[in-house]
Design an enzyme around this catalytic site. Sequence first.
Site: not given
Length: 332
Positions: A170-171, A248, A272, A277, A299, A301-302
């Site tokens: 979907a992305l 990822r 990102d 992390e 991280h 972007a969401w």
Amino acid sequence: MSHHIVALEAIHCPIPDFDLPEPYTKAIYKWTHASDLAERVKDATIVITTTIRLTADLLHPDQTPHLRLIVVLASGTDCIDKAAAQARGIPVCNCPGTNIDSVSEHAIALYFATRRNLVQLTNAVVTVPDDGSETEWKRIGSLHPRMRTADGRAPLLCSEETVGIVGYGALGQRIRTLAMGLGMQVLISERRGADHPPREGRVPFEDVLRRSTVLILCLPRTPETENLVSTRELEMMPGQAVLINVGRGGIVDEEALVDALRRGVIFGAGLDVYANEPIGRGGSPLLEANGLNLVLSPHLAWLAEKTIGNLQDGVKKTVEQWCMGNTINRVA
């Protein structure tokens, strides 16, 4: 059955209330350090996490004897030892499709920031050297070399870009729509090492590397995708290429990337996500990449109001449906 729901990292998104058929208790923690993790999950029947790892040791019956469901408040589930959960029959569920719009738009933002080398240009405009001398812009007079590739070429326009998308869920599909709206040509990559001819509309992975001036990674981290892009792959790419990773960490070999940027093999990169992390945990060559066209976001972007609402709806529905005997969004 009465449930004890433990949310390990509500720092990302408020945890909703649940409408369950039986009374339940919940413990909501803004963040959980490794030293507190075992104590917090030992009585849980349902654990909600986002990035905090649930290892095989932690998922052993001696450590989490009551655990019956794991919900990841995100789409990626690489923080869970899924084999250990499966061995106990514990479903691992996620919240798919919640951040497609925000991550796809962030990918495009990273593209523009990298193609135009905005971080280095900002530094050159505002940074005064320690000796108090003039800024780079004032001293040199023009900063156009900062926007040129190693062989002296100026930036491409959107209409001249060829975007290679690796990971076409979907992305990837949403990024394709945005890229085409900007006038870019788009290539959809077949899986690396596929043992069959490319599917209709797909291009062999190595051909995508050779042809793309923008390579966007939006696929999960698996044993097959770790270090998917390393020295060999970077050297296949055009010198004007920029690499964007919103998938990822660990998909890009970070040491190889820094080396490629230093040598001018590609023009720049926007990331990102990272192998460790928060970035810096365990060290990262990206932290020593001063002076390179490297755009780094933490991280996030969401993050969007819509995403937060989607995540709350997703975790609420997943927990409630499971408690009524209907497991949804199961990934393992």
